[in-house]
Design an enzyme around this catalytic site. Structure first.
Site, PDB file in Angstrom:
ATOM      1  N   ARG A  48       0.812  -1.187  -0.047  1.00  0.00           N
ATOM      2  CA  ARG A  48      -0.011  -0.140   0.168  1.00  0.00           C
ATOM      3  C   ARG A  48       0.891   1.294   0.050  1.00  0.00           C
ATOM      4  NH1 ARG A  48      -2.009   1.921   4.641  1.00  0.00           N
ATOM      5  NH2 ARG A  48      -2.411  -0.246   5.242  1.00  0.00           N
ATOM      6  N   TYR A 100     -16.745  18.917 -13.673  1.00  0.00           N
ATOM      7  CA  TYR A 100     -17.284  17.522 -13.820  1.00  0.00           C
ATOM      8  C   TYR A 100     -17.966  17.026 -13.046  1.00  0.00           C
ATOM      9  CZ  TYR A 100     -16.601  12.268 -14.041  1.00  0.00           C
ATOM     10  OH  TYR A 100     -16.871  11.187 -13.869  1.00  0.00           O
ATOM     11  N   ASP A 170      -7.229  20.226 -12.392  1.00  0.00           N
ATOM     12  CA  ASP A 170      -7.600  19.062 -13.194  1.00  0.00           C
ATOM     13  C   ASP A 170      -7.287  19.122 -14.572  1.00  0.00           C
ATOM     14  OD1 ASP A 170      -9.132  16.885 -14.477  1.00  0.00           O
ATOM     15  OD2 ASP A 170     -10.560  16.775 -12.757  1.00  0.00           O
ATOM     16  N   LYS A 195      -8.882   8.706 -18.820  1.00  0.00           N
ATOM     17  CA  LYS A 195      -9.172   9.108 -19.960  1.00  0.00           C
ATOM     18  C   LYS A 195      -7.999   9.063 -21.002  1.00  0.00           C
ATOM     19  CE  LYS A 195     -12.834   9.928 -17.581  1.00  0.00           C
ATOM     20  NZ  LYS A 195     -13.224  10.852 -16.877  1.00  0.00           N
TER      21      LYS A 195
HETATM   22  C1  LIG Z   1     -13.799  11.337 -15.589  1.00  0.00           C
HETATM   23  C2  LIG Z   1     -13.275  12.223 -14.722  1.00  0.00           C
HETATM   24  C3  LIG Z   1     -13.002  12.344 -13.477  1.00  0.00           C
HETATM   25  C4  LIG Z   1     -13.380  11.347 -12.717  1.00  0.00           C
HETATM   26  O1  LIG Z   1     -12.509  10.420 -13.056  1.00  0.00           O
HETATM   27  P1  LIG Z   1     -12.474   8.698 -12.588  1.00  0.00           P
HETATM   28  O2  LIG Z   1     -11.356   8.150 -13.257  1.00  0.00           O
HETATM   29  O3  LIG Z   1     -13.748   8.327 -13.672  1.00  0.00           O
HETATM   30  O4  LIG Z   1     -12.755   8.755 -11.153  1.00  0.00           O
HETATM   31  C5  LIG Z   1     -12.747  13.548 -12.987  1.00  0.00           C
HETATM   32  N1  LIG Z   1     -12.430  14.788 -13.766  1.00  0.00           N
HETATM   33  C6  LIG Z   1     -12.412  14.669 -15.051  1.00  0.00           C
HETATM   34  C7  LIG Z   1     -12.471  16.216 -15.880  1.00  0.00           C
HETATM   35  C8  LIG Z   1     -13.102  13.755 -15.683  1.00  0.00           C
HETATM   36  O5  LIG Z   1     -13.307  13.743 -16.979  1.00  0.00           O
END
Ligand SMILES: *Cc1c(COP(=O)(O)O)cnc(C)c1O
Length: 379
Positions: A48, A100, A170, A195
Site C-alpha cells: 500500500r 465534472y 484537473d 481518459k
Molecule cells: C472522468 C473524470 C473525472 C473522474 O475520474 P474517474 O477516473 O472516473 O474517477 C474527474 N475529472 C474529469 C475532468 C473527468 O473527466
C-alpha cells in the site's frame, strides 16, 4: 530528452530487472526487510505504501509534468478526494460551476464536513477580494466539462499565492502533452488517467502531481492512510498507454478540428477550448492545442433520440479519451446530479451533445454524423 521521447524512455530500461524493455508487474504485497529497524535498500516494505510498478508509473508521470512526485490513485475521484483532504473544516474551496459532475458531488459532500465550497461562474473574473484568509484551495478544471471553458491558470496562481492558497488543476482533458499546469504556477495537477493517459478505455486510474516536496509528503501520507492506491496491473497498463499518448492525441486533435469545421458549416453552435472569444488568447497562451473534446447544440429541427440512435460509429457512452469515438448528452449523464436550474445556469442544455473524438478515419466519422443528422431531421 524531449517530451515525446520521455513518454517512452522516461524510465531507463536499465532500471528494469533483466533490462527488460517493458517493466514487469510486481504483485508482491510485502518485502523482506534488511533488519528489524530498516526496510531493504529499495525502501519498499508493504504494497500500500509502495509498489515497484506503481512507483515507476509515478516517477514517469512526475517527470512528464516537470514535477517532483506523483501519486497514483484507484480512480480520478480518489485522486480528487486525496487533494481535498488538504482542506480542513472551516476552510474554503473556490471552484467553478462548470465542472465534472463527480467532482461536484464530492465537493457537495464536503459541505457536510464543515468545508465551504464557492462555485464561480467564471474563475477568470476572480479578484484579490475573493481570496479571503479562509480560502485554502482553488480547484480549476481547464478546459471544463462539458462546455470547454478556459481558465487563466497563471492569473489565478498569482492571486492565490498572495493569500497562501493552493491551486489544483484537473488537467484530464489536455494532459501534459498539451498543457503543463505546474509550469504555469499551479501547485497540484490532478488526473482522471482513465481518459487520455490510458487511452484505451480499459483502466480506471487517477493521479496527482506536485512540484513541492513538502506537499508531496503530505499527499503521499494521504495516499498511504486513505489507501486508494492504483493496482500493479493497472499501473502497468497506464505505463503502456502513456507511451502512445502523443501519437494518439495528434490524430484525435486532427479529427476533432475536422469535425468542428463540419458541424460549424451546418450553422450549429460549437464549444471547444478557446471558442469563447475572450478565452481564445488564454487558451493559446497556456496550451499547445485544443485537445479532442468538443460539444455542440443540436438544433430543435433535429430529433435528439433519432440522431443518437442513427450513429453507427460513435457509441453513446460516458467517458472520453480512448481511441474509440464516443458521444453523450451531459444533461442526462455526467451532469444529471445538477438541478435543472444549475444546468441552465452553467449552460448545459438538454440538447448539448458532447463528442469525444477517437482515432478512426475522419471520412467515416464525418459520414456517420452526416447520415444520423439527415435521418433525424424533422419535416
Ligand atoms: C472522468 C473524470 C473525472 C473522474 O475520474 P474517474 O477516473 O472516473 O474517477 C474527474 N475529472 C474529469 C475532468 C473527468 O473527466
Amino acid at each position: 530528452m524531449n517530451y515525446n521521447t520521455r513518454l517512452i524512455q522516461g524510465i531507463p530500461v536499465e532500471e528494469n530487472p533483466y533490462q527488460a524493455i517493458v517493466p514487469p508487474i510486481f504483485l508482491a504485497t510485502t518485502y523482506k526487510q534488511d533488519n528489524f529497524e530498516q526496510p531493504n535498500e529499495s525502501g519498499i516494505v508493504y504494497g500500500r505504501g509502495g509498489n515497484p510498478t506503481r512507483n515507476q508509473l509515478e516517477k514517469l508521470v512526475a517527470q512528464l509534468e516537470n514535477g517532483v512526485a506523483a501519486q497514483a490513485a484507484a480512480s480520478g475521484m480518489a485522486a480528487l478526494a486525496s487533494v481535498v483532504q488538504l482542506v480542513k473544516p472551516g476552510e474554503t474551496i473556490l471552484t467553478q460551476g462548470n465542472i465534472y459532475g463527480g467532482t461536484f458531488d464530492l465537493l457537495e459532500d464536503l459541505k457536510e464536513h464543515g468545508i465551504q465550497v464557492i462555485y464561480h461562474e467564471n474563475l477568470n473574473r476572480l479578484e484579490k477580494s475573493d481570496f479571503t484568509p479562509d480560502v485554502k484551495l482553488v480547484l480549476i478544471e481547464s478546459p471544463s466539462n462539458p462546455s470547454l471553458q478556459v481558465t487563466d491558470i497563471q492569473k489565478i496562481a498569482v492571486l492565490a499565492h498572495e493569500q497562501e492558497s493552493l491551486v489544483a488543476v484537473d488537467n484530464t482533458f489536455l494532459t501534459s502533452y498539451l498543457q503543463k499546469p505546474l509550469d504555469l504556477g499551479a501547485d497540484i495537477v490532478i488526473y482522471s488517467a482513465t481518459k487520455y493517459l490510458s487511452g484505451h478505455a480499459d483502466v480506471i486510474a487517477g493521479l496527482t502531481v506536485v512540484k513541492d516536496t513538502g506537499l508531496a509528503e503530505k499527499l503521499a501520507h494521504i495516499q498511504h492512510t486513505f489507501g486508494g492506491i492504483l493496482s500493479p496491473f493497472d499501473s502497468y497498463s497506464l505505463i503502456r498507454g502513456i507511451k502512445t499518448l502523443s501519437v494518439r492525441f495528434d490524430r484525435q486533435i486532427e479529427n476533432t478540428k475536422e469535425l468542428i469545421r463540419f458541424i460549424e458549416e451546418k450553422g450549429f453552435t460549437t464549444y471547444f477550448p478557446g471558442s469563447a472569444p475572450e478565452q481564445k488568447e488564454i487558451q493559446a497562451r497556456q496550451a499547445k492545442d485544443i485537445g479532442a473534446l468538443f460539444s455542440f447544440e443540436l438544433p430543435e429541427a433535429y430529433d435528439l433520440q433519432t440522431f443518437l440512435s442513427g450513429l453507427k460509429i460513435f457509441a453513446f457512452a460516458p467517458s472520453l479519451g480512448g481511441v474509440e469515438s464516443l458521444i453523450g448528452t451531459p444533461a442526462t449523464t455526467s451532469h444529471r446530479s445538477f438541478t435543472p436550474e444549475q444546468r441552465a445556469h452553467f449552460g448545459i442544455s438538454d440538447r448539448l451533445i458532447r463528442v469525444a473524438v477517437g482515432i478512426e478515419d475522419i471520412a467515416d466519422l464525418r459520414d456517420d454524423l452526416e447520415k444520423a443528422l439527415e435521418n433525424s431531421r424533422k419535416e
